[in-house]
Write an enzyme that holds these catalytic residues in place. Structure first.
Site, PDB file in Angstrom:
ATOM      1  N   SER A 268       0.819  -1.212   0.000  1.00  0.00           N
ATOM      2  CA  SER A 268       0.000   0.000   0.000  1.00  0.00           C
ATOM      3  C   SER A 268       0.854   1.264   0.000  1.00  0.00           C
ATOM      4  O   SER A 268       0.609   2.196  -0.779  1.00  0.00           O
ATOM      5  CB  SER A 268      -0.954  -0.003   1.199  1.00  0.00           C
ATOM      6  N   TRP A 269       1.882   1.326   0.842  1.00  0.00           N
ATOM      7  CA  TRP A 269       2.681   2.539   0.967  1.00  0.00           C
ATOM      8  C   TRP A 269       3.586   2.722  -0.251  1.00  0.00           C
ATOM      9  O   TRP A 269       3.727   3.827  -0.774  1.00  0.00           O
ATOM     10  CB  TRP A 269       3.473   2.502   2.260  1.00  0.00           C
TER      11      TRP A 269
ATOM     12  N   LYS B  99       6.561   4.744  17.120  1.00  0.00           N
ATOM     13  CA  LYS B  99       5.140   5.093  17.242  1.00  0.00           C
ATOM     14  C   LYS B  99       4.247   3.883  16.978  1.00  0.00           C
ATOM     15  O   LYS B  99       3.114   3.832  17.461  1.00  0.00           O
ATOM     16  CB  LYS B  99       4.788   6.260  16.321  1.00  0.00           C
TER      17      LYS B  99
ATOM     18  N   THR C 258      -1.557   7.263  13.723  1.00  0.00           N
ATOM     19  CA  THR C 258      -1.563   5.809  13.840  1.00  0.00           C
ATOM     20  C   THR C 258      -2.334   5.318  15.062  1.00  0.00           C
ATOM     21  O   THR C 258      -2.760   4.170  15.100  1.00  0.00           O
ATOM     22  CB  THR C 258      -0.129   5.242  13.906  1.00  0.00           C
TER      23      THR C 258
ATOM     24  N   SER D 168      -4.789   2.442  10.274  1.00  0.00           N
ATOM     25  CA  SER D 168      -3.523   1.951  10.823  1.00  0.00           C
ATOM     26  C   SER D 168      -3.607   0.459  11.096  1.00  0.00           C
ATOM     27  O   SER D 168      -4.407   0.007  11.920  1.00  0.00           O
ATOM     28  CB  SER D 168      -3.192   2.703  12.118  1.00  0.00           C
TER      29      SER D 168
ATOM     30  N   VAL E 173       2.025  -7.045   6.892  1.00  0.00           N
ATOM     31  CA  VAL E 173       3.010  -6.922   7.960  1.00  0.00           C
ATOM     32  C   VAL E 173       2.554  -5.880   8.982  1.00  0.00           C
ATOM     33  O   VAL E 173       2.132  -4.774   8.624  1.00  0.00           O
ATOM     34  CB  VAL E 173       4.384  -6.531   7.401  1.00  0.00           C
TER      35      VAL E 173
ATOM     36  N   GLU F 197       4.299  -3.884  11.564  1.00  0.00           N
ATOM     37  CA  GLU F 197       5.668  -3.564  11.973  1.00  0.00           C
ATOM     38  C   GLU F 197       5.809  -3.404  13.485  1.00  0.00           C
ATOM     39  O   GLU F 197       6.865  -3.662  14.053  1.00  0.00           O
ATOM     40  CB  GLU F 197       6.142  -2.283  11.279  1.00  0.00           C
TER      41      GLU F 197
END
Length: 346
Positions: free
Chosen positions: A11-12, A192, A249, A255, A280, A282
């Site tokens: 996605s990113w 974060k 987030t 998120s 994933v 993270e």
């Protein structure tokens, strides 16, 4: 206009490819799966990661890494942290000329405690890159792909390189700032995710806004404590890659860390949650690394320790909340005072 290779078609990675294409650059997008690249090229969609988003024909995908990076002046690395070493090793085999490497991955490697830029430095000989840039900030891929207003920060050891990457990405919907604090920008973006897991757990337990506000605020104090112990500027954590990234987030269902935490708060097992997510998360891996790192650095991180117990010690989330709420009383600004004192003494 230049050729830019974006490595990672999640996605990113896809959202950043869209920004670059909007800016008129030639964009080559790498996916490790052939069928995934074929979907992007043939249907101009990426339904698993960015449902409903149309991908322009100017973005060409391929699973052949050598083809993707051939002729590229910039490489944007957007793969999960656990894959960084392997992808960098593969890159070393196919790079033919010096490039600028920008990474937009957010994590810390367990065991080594390495930031992503440090992993890249270890795996790619310096003869192949001019500098390593980190891109981070409060930026959901779903909103970026819809061209909704977003701000991020880029940082590198050499300011002019960061400014070049700033120029590469910036447009009227995607505003890019520069920062001289590479360590702080990377750590803020990685840590974060731990607090976002905690925010999701809190919401999953049915706690309200008071609890989440406390979690975000005290979580920021933990991030600043660990960050400054590793050489970051404490002011960095008051910016986009600190409080900005925390807000986005910890408060949004976009998120995946918040979503994973929410499922954990509802009583689901970690392995079950990760399987359901299909992407994933993270924060899970980073929690393990940050917990180890806090012990090594002798930095107090009770929220991180509590989330570590939930994830890896099978602790009941309500018991962890009780432990946090009944800790020894302290002065709220004690952390800030200690950080400022240390800065002045240095």
């Amino acid at each position: 206009m230049e050729k830019v290779a974006v490595l990672g078609a999640g996605s990113w990675g896809t959202a950043l490819a869209l920004v670059l294409a909007d800016n008129g650059h030639e964009v080559a997008l790498w996916s490790h799966r052939k069928e995934h690249a074929e979907e992007i090229n043939r249907l101009h969609t990426n339904e698993k990661y960015l449902k409903g988003i149309s991908i322009p024909e100017t973005i060409v995908a391929d699973n052949d890494l050598s083809k993707v990076v051939d002729g590229a002046k910039h490489i944007v690395l957007v793969v999960p942290t656990k894959a960084i070493r392997e992808v960098c090793q593969d890159l070393t085999e196919v790079l033919k000329e010096k490039v600028t490497i920008t990474h937009a991955s957010k994590g810390i490697e367990p065991g080594t405690y390495k930031r992503v830029s440090e992993i890249i430095q270890e795996e790619i000989p310096q003869e192949f890159y001019e500098d390593i840039v980190v891109l981070s900030g409060p930026s959901h891929a779903e909103e970026v792909s819809l061209r909704q207003p977003t701000t991020v920060t880029v940082s590198a050891k050499e300011l002019h390189v960061a400014e070049n990457v700033q120029d590469l990405f910036i447009n009227s919907q995607f505003r890019v700032y520069t920062s001289p604090d590479l360590v702080g920008v990377e750590l803020g973006g990685a840590l974060k995710n731990i607090i976002a897991l905690g925010a999701g757990i809190s919401d999953g337990l049915g706690y309200g806004d008071n609890a989440k506000a406390a979690l975000i605020t005290r979580g920021l104090a933990e991030i600043a404590r660990l960050g400054t112990s590793m050489g970051a500027n404490p002011l960095t954590f008051s910016g986009l890659t600190g409080i900005g990234d925390l807000i986005v987030t910890c408060t949004s269902s976009h998120s995946r860390n918040w979503r994973a935490g929410y499922k954990l708060g509802q009583g689901n097992d970690l392995d079950e949650v990760l399987e359901q997510m299909g992407m994933v998360v993270e924060g899970v891996r980073t929690t393990k690394a940050a917990y180890q790192l806090s012990k090594d650095q002798e930095v107090e991180m009770p929220i991180t320790a509590g989330i570590h117990e939930i994830l890896f010690g099978k602790a009941d989330p309500r018991d962890v909340v009780d432990q946090l709420m009944t800790r020894i009383r302290r002065h709220e600004m004690e952390d800030l005072t200690n950080i400022l004192d240390d800065q002045m003494n240095d």
